[in-house]
Design a protein around this motif. Sequence first.
Motif, mmCIF file in Angstrom:
data_model
loop_
_atom_site.group_PDB
_atom_site.id
_atom_site.type_symbol
_atom_site.label_atom_id
_atom_site.label_comp_id
_atom_site.label_asym_id
_atom_site.label_seq_id
_atom_site.Cartn_x
_atom_site.Cartn_y
_atom_site.Cartn_z
ATOM 1 N N PRO A 657 61.882 18.107 -3.269
ATOM 2 C CA PRO A 657 60.905 18.787 -2.414
ATOM 3 C C PRO A 657 59.947 19.711 -3.161
ATOM 4 O O PRO A 657 58.743 19.712 -2.881
ATOM 5 C CB PRO A 657 61.792 19.560 -1.428
ATOM 6 C CG PRO A 657 63.025 18.738 -1.328
ATOM 7 C CD PRO A 657 63.243 18.200 -2.701
ATOM 8 N N ASP A 658 60.439 20.503 -4.106
ATOM 9 C CA ASP A 658 59.560 21.422 -4.838
ATOM 10 C C ASP A 658 58.469 20.661 -5.589
ATOM 11 O O ASP A 658 57.302 21.081 -5.618
ATOM 12 C CB ASP A 658 60.373 22.261 -5.825
ATOM 13 C CG ASP A 658 61.130 23.389 -5.139
ATOM 14 O OD1 ASP A 658 60.785 23.703 -3.983
ATOM 15 O OD2 ASP A 658 62.066 23.941 -5.750
ATOM 16 N N ARG A 659 58.822 19.560 -6.195
ATOM 17 C CA ARG A 659 57.858 18.787 -6.971
ATOM 18 C C ARG A 659 56.862 18.082 -6.059
ATOM 19 O O ARG A 659 55.690 17.936 -6.406
ATOM 20 C CB ARG A 659 58.595 17.786 -7.857
ATOM 21 C CG ARG A 659 59.568 18.484 -8.794
ATOM 22 C CD ARG A 659 59.894 17.697 -10.024
ATOM 23 N NE ARG A 659 60.641 18.536 -10.960
ATOM 24 C CZ ARG A 659 60.809 18.247 -12.238
ATOM 25 N NH1 ARG A 659 60.263 17.170 -12.746
ATOM 26 N NH2 ARG A 659 61.504 19.057 -13.020
ATOM 27 N N LEU A 725 66.877 12.006 -11.004
ATOM 28 C CA LEU A 725 65.595 12.692 -11.080
ATOM 29 C C LEU A 725 65.727 13.953 -11.914
ATOM 30 O O LEU A 725 66.726 14.679 -11.808
ATOM 31 C CB LEU A 725 65.095 13.058 -9.677
ATOM 32 C CG LEU A 725 64.868 11.906 -8.699
ATOM 33 C CD1 LEU A 725 64.495 12.446 -7.331
ATOM 34 C CD2 LEU A 725 63.783 10.977 -9.208
ATOM 35 N N ALA A 726 64.736 14.224 -12.712
ATOM 36 C CA ALA A 726 64.722 15.459 -13.489
ATOM 37 C C ALA A 726 64.714 16.651 -12.540
ATOM 38 O O ALA A 726 63.990 16.660 -11.545
ATOM 39 C CB ALA A 726 63.488 15.490 -14.393
ATOM 40 N N GLY A 727 65.547 17.639 -12.824
ATOM 41 C CA GLY A 727 65.588 18.835 -11.984
ATOM 42 C C GLY A 727 66.729 18.858 -10.989
ATOM 43 O O GLY A 727 66.934 19.867 -10.306
#
Length: 755
Positions: A657-659, A725-727
């Motif tokens: 969500p942040d990305r 996913l990265a993060g």
Amino acid sequence: MNRFSFGLSARPAGPQIGLLISEVALRRVLGGHKEKYYCRYARYAREAGASLTFFAASGLNEKQGTVTGYRHKCGTGEACTWEPVTGPAPRAIYDRCFSETARPEALRVRAIARRLGLKVVNQPVKVTKLMTFEALSHNPDLAEYLPFTAPLTAATLAEAMERFDDLYLKPDNLYKGKGVHRLTRKGDRWLLQRRSGQRNVTRRLTPQMVPEALKQMLRANSRYLVQEGLDLATYAGNRFDFRSLVQKDGQGRWVVTGLVARVAPVGGVITSPRSGGQVAPPEQALASLFGEEARSIVADILRVSVLLATEAEHHFGLCVELGLDLGVIRSGQIKLIEVNGKPMRVSLERLHDPMIDERIHRYPIHYTVYLANQNAEAGRARIAGVGGRRPLVGVLLGPKALDLLDGAWGARYRRMMSEGQDAGTIPFIFGIDDLDLKRGWVNALTYDEGDGWARTRLPLPDVVYHRAVYPTKAERQAVSAAMQELILHNDTMLVNPVASFSKLEMHEALTFFPATNGLAPDTRPYRNQDDLIEMLRRHACVFAKADEGSHGTEVVRICPVGRGWEVSGQIGGKSTKETFKTQAELHQFLSKATAGRLWALQQGITLPRVDGRICDLRVILQKDGADEWQVPLVLIRQGSAGKVAANMSQGGDPYLPDRFRAKFGRQAQVFANVEEVAREAGRATAMALEARFGRLGEIGVDLAIDESGRPWVLEANTKPVHPQLAGMETPLVRYPFHYAWHLARRAWTGRQSGL
């Protein structure tokens, strides 16, 4: 020997015990019907060093003091067989002779057993409701747990209607909830409710009309009772009670081996799953109303259950098990609803709790062995404690996934093995063809940092984490059969005992509770043209979906265009986009394309679009080592251009969500606080699914957030894809191994009967 299973001190010549079944049941199994519980009973007798003979009443010969019956022989990967035997009458007999018609058979066996000096556990053939309350009422210490209960007569009905606003009318010989009526005061009227098939039937009566409506029950020989209705606690808006199964352990002590909350449908008369109810873990159900007090209330239920069972046995004679139906009212007080002398285990089995599953079938057999040993010179079976053992956890993969171990997904599987080891398990990977059920081992793939992947022969797994996907129905059925063999003969547990959720089952689960009803789009089976017309009348757009479809395939969107209807999406694995002038033409196309399969029609939810592409959410929920739901991933999926589903398998792009918000800025406004909304909706969905299907370990929930920010549950599945996913804060392969260790620990605890 499986070095990870319980060590049993075998005895070549142990006590003889018997299991009484009805003449009908015996004919059925000899005719080829496979009864899984008989396999378990025979195995649990063997592990206790006893010989178990299945027999019907006609097989007990009083004159010769013998029994003619059958020994059940089976094993993993072997066909079940019945070996005829004749020998001395067993010293202890466990009565599982069910049904009203079989009652004379059970009475005849008891009469012979008394004369031969044999012990029959569960001495009472039938414990009626009035017998129970009359017996328990003699003990003043139990008075607070007993609601008003009396034989139904005109006088007791009048008294009850004067004193209480809610009443239950039950046959004294109630069986499977049949014949129960509920009588509730509503203003100056009374509502008379009963269950008929899958629905509730209600009549509205004046007080004067009630006796006439109940005239059949009020007849002198009707044997009905009237009982005070209880202001039961609620779970997500639905009333619930408890089934407490109290059984003797291997040393003759009463133990609550299973406790489950049974949740009634909205407005339902009966809580039992046989009558439309669902189930939930007891502490979880109580916590919705009592919060932190739930744990102490559960402890009180366990204590009261043993008190009631002990008192009941004083009046009814030797028992091995009693099923207590208990209610907890809103004040937190416990009340007895009824006692069952030969309790069914349907509600408890629906939970899929490994400790309960182990106990409820093992304990009665071990207690029967204990009785047989009381007057015989025989050693006791020894079951080893849990100690420092590590459970074998097998990850089942499909053929294509196995080919990727040294390829693109190699790092993912190596991380999976590392997480399994860190969780305290012995992890391995296997394919369905690696199982050798007959010999009791698996050709496993294990991983070591120094040596890499290696093939190792291991005992059959304690727990299976099923991640395999198979394209054909025949393959899925074969795998399901293999899993059932593991469960039946090896006591293997599954992280997810349910293979999949269909669209219609999902809708039923969500709409069962008022608390989750608002998450469910309008959905119905697609059976005929009338279904299609009605859904198109209600909603601007409608989706047609294969009831058991997955990965966004077998989905089409139906929307008005001009004076006709446009269908776009996938059917039969092929993309389609067609326009039809009439609903009749539309139905003709759809019925032909979907022939032979069950499809569902679902309300179309207007999804937000970003850069012209639809967006939805995937929420992954997993159980941790404390049996609590965690939400390690909330994902926003942006569908491929022109697609009607946002699934990654259909070309959709996944974002944390942040990305997503950082990339699309103001276009992503509807997803501003999406994590909190998604977690809340996901947990509510998990609660509803567990009530419908029993204990689960992992769920992927697809959520739509409409343009107003309201969440909708589109579907759920038991084998969600694990994106990398990265993060991401928590690897998606971590929690399942901790939960597998929890399952194994509960199962091992459940096997310790004390014998």
